[in-house]
Enzyme design. Structure first.
Site: not given
Length: 712
Positions: A484, A564, A647, A682
């Site tokens: 991430y 993301s 999203d 999302h």
């Protein structure tokens, strides 16, 4: 041209068996526009800007989505391991799971999913040993299972339940109220709530945060400004709600509300982005009849993180990183003539990850190399006996009130779904409230933590999970690497059915705690954002190199995945080191770094990314933006981009444009595909059946291009 390049490269690349049938299909034609802008002296082409239009309002975009999905679906159906992963992931999802209970008014509230229910119903027990009674079943709310119970909070006396509804994965919430005794819904309905807490004042009303109603057709794309806190009295229409706190002179400020467990103080916490830099105001609810919603400043300036843990009378306990980059606990007595901050728990080696006051003691959770520790302190700061946890894992819960005699918490790891414990705060006795019955033995899997060196010499931790027999063999295997690296988010151990299926199939799973996260406090976050963002990509690339060098990942068998900000990560490193990775899944990613701040919540992200409108930031963003840095006529990993039409966090136009650019760039014989889900948003609130189907498609795609053949 694409087919000619595919033929030329096929002879030089190593493919799994039957690869001749799984090379890149004929992609749907994508219209190229002529948009070219000059930004800080550089001409920037944006030929797919038309794909930014909302799919609900654009027939052209809707047609493109339909054509892309048709090609992708046909490709995914041919993947040899798809059925195996669908069956195995379904089996791994099929276990009873609970949330940590919340006690109010002697009643215990919790969610329970029997295994494959699309959404988790909410139950209540009138005593700890009472019979569960179903309060809410969100599975009845929509035929496709895509309407979720996203949040809930009982009133202090346990007579009412405030809950939020999430439809189709959107960030917008609808708030409703339930009578707990009868189980009947009241008439109250709140619209246009978003990024909101649920905070009761007694049992007569509650505080919530909302934005103005967007213009028609703009609810999934318009920028979010003018958030304000309102008070709703149960039994009245939303039109009569009272404005509690807003900043009309600063429409970019965000405001959230909480209430101390004794009902004395309303806490208004304001932010200006994603950074942990807050202002805090307090409202004395005991004086509300006389003074109304008069907000008293507690902290101003947006310089540090300030999080109120709870209050007892006039005294508040607060977690802050002021003069403490890994956080400490302070207290302040607001009833004194001259309130002053006093240190309760000092800055320590590990960062504080959570805090609560239960049973007149502070329970603090810390991160030690991204794994949870739980420590207990008296309210005055003296340390008491710690709470023993079962090794490498993540802990959550510890909610309650200062006068409670019990609390509940969960513990999970990569090979262990969450077990819920009840902790008797007077005796220290721990008992199991709910423990899942599993179709596998967690002890058959090795979970270890290793440390590797990044490009600039920084030591980075990484978790690795394998079957013990695979680890004992010493042979490299297809490996899935996840990351991430942003927004102060810490990746900690947790169970995932799809990751477990990958490992059961004979592969390895690795999670790299790269810079940009919060695993080591503020310094770790700062080292991976703004001008330091390249460190994130270097850390992830170094993780992949380490996995191969150590004989964990096979030479042509390294897959990467992220969602993301992690989708941005996958896109960026695929551009920078396409030779290192065999395949990747970029999920709901931020792919156009020059325009991300133009939609919904995108404007908040400038704290981590910078401002595209400022030349210094633009140069950095331009250097790694996935959409703008694809290298044509270069053999790329097989990439499956995943997103959803609803999203409204990272709008799907990011993924649409990025995929169109990939497909036009002649990237060799491996496929560059996009999978576009409907009514999935999302990620949060996604129904179980859609989650299993998507995870199966991704796993089968990555397995094929890394050579992973499921072996029992």
């Amino acid at each position: 041209m694409r087919l000619q390049i595919a033929a030329a490269l096929a002879a030089t690349l190593v493919f799994p068996a039957q690869a001749q049938d799984m090379t890149a299909p004929d992609y749907p034609e994508t219209r190229r526009g002529g948009v070219v802008e000059t930004l800080f002296g550089e001409e920037i082409a944006d030929p797919y800007r038309w794909l930014e239009d909302d799919v609900r309002n654009s027939a052209d975009v809707a047609d493109w989505v339909e054509r892309q999905n048709r090609v992708t679906d046909a490709y995914l159906e041919k993947l040899p391991a798809r059925d195996w992963f669908a069956e195995r992931i379904g089996q791994l999802y099929d276990f009873e799971r609970f949330s940590t209970p919340v006690e109010k008014g002697g009643r215990y509230f919790y969610t329970r999913n029997s295994g494959l229910q699309n959404q988790s119903p909410l139950y209540v027990m009138d005593s700890l040993d009472g019979e569960p009674r179903l309060l809410l079943d969100p599975n009845e709310w929509a035929e496709d299972g895509a309407t979720a119970l996203s949040g809930w909070k009982p009133s202090a006396d346990g007579t009412k339940l405030l809950y939020s509804v999430q439809d189709g994965g959107t960030d917008w919430r609808i708030l409703r109220v339930l009578d707990v005794e009868t189980g009947k819904a009241l008439e109250d309905e709140i619209r246009w709530a978003k990024f909101t807490g649920l905070s009761w004042i007694g049992s007569e009303g509650f505080l919530y945060s909302r934005f103005p109603e967007p213009e028609e057709g703009e609810d999934f794309q318009a920028l979010n400004y003018k958030q304000a806190v309102y008070y709703h009295r149960v039994g009245t229409p939303q039109s009569e709600d009272q404005l509690v706190y807003s900043t009309p002179d600063h429409p970019d400020y965000n405001h959230g509300a909480g209430v101390t467990s004794d009902g004395r103080w309303a806490i208004i916490t304001s932010s200006i982005g994603t950074d942990a830099r807050y202002e805090v105001h307090v409202i004395d609810l005991a004086a509300r009849a006389e003074k109304g919603w008069q907000a008293r400043p507690l902290v101003t300036g947006f310089e540090n993180a300030w999080s109120v843990v709870d209050g007892i009378g006039g005294k508040l306990w607060v977690v802050t990183n002021k003069d403490a980059p890994r956080y400490r606990v302070l207290s302040i007595d607001l009833d004194s003539k001259s309130p002053e901050w006093a240190e309760v728990v000092p800055h320590m080696e590990q960062p504080i990850d959570g805090a609560s006051i239960v049973g007149n003691r502070l329970i603090l959770t810390y991160l030690k190399d991204a794994s949870s520790l739980a420590r207990v302190f008296a309210l005055s700061g003296e340390e008491m006996a710690p709470i023993d946890l079962a090794g490498i894992g993540s802990v959550g819960g510890f909610t309650g009130r200062p006068d409670d005699k019990e609390t509940f918490y969960s513990f999970t790891s990569f090979n262990r779904p969450a077990t819920i414990y009840r902790l008797d705060l007077e005796t220290g006795e721990r008992t199991v409230f709910a423990e899942p019955k599993l179709a596998f033995d967690p002890d058959d899997f090795l979970v270890e933590q290793r440390f590797y060196t990044s490009k600039d010499g920084t030591v980075v931790p990484m978790f690795i999970m394998r079957r013990k027999d695979v680890a004992d063999s010493g042979k490299p295997v297809p490996t899935l690497l996840y990351g991430y690296g942003g927004f102060d988010v810490s990746l900690t151990p947790g169970f995932s059915a799809s990751r477990m299926a990958w490992v059961q199939a004979g592969g390895a799973f690795a999670l790299a705690n790269i810079r940009g996260g919060g695993e080591y406090g503020k310094a770790w976050h700062d080292a991976g954002r703004l001008a330091n963002k390249q460190n994130v990509f270097d850390d992830f690339i170094a993780a992949g190199e380490y996995l191969k060098a150590e004989g964990i990942a096979s030479a042509d068998g390294l897959a990467i995945q992220g969602g993301s900000n992690g989708g941005l990560l996958v896109g960026a490193v695929s551009n920078q080191r396409p030779d290192l990775f065999a395949a990747g899944n970029a999920a709901v990613g931020v792919m156009d770094m020059l325009r991300f701040d133009r939609w919904t919540a995108g404007r908040y992200w400038v704290d981590d990314y910078g401002y595209p409108s400022k030349e210094e930031d633009f140069r950095i963003l331009r250097s790694y933006s996935p959409y703008h840095n694809i290298t044509p006529r270069t053999p790329y990993p097989a990439l499956l981009v995943t997103t959803a039409d609803t999203d409204d966090r990272v709008v799907p136009g990011h993924s649409f444009k990025y995929t169109a650019a990939l497909q036009a760039a002649d990237l060799g014989p491996k496929p560059q595909l996009i999978r576009i889900e409907t009514r999935a948003g999302h990620g949060s609130g996604k129904p179980t059946d859609k989650a299993i189907e998507e995870a199966s498609d991704i796993a089968a795609f990555l397995a094929y291009w890394t050579g992973l053949t499921p072996v029992e």
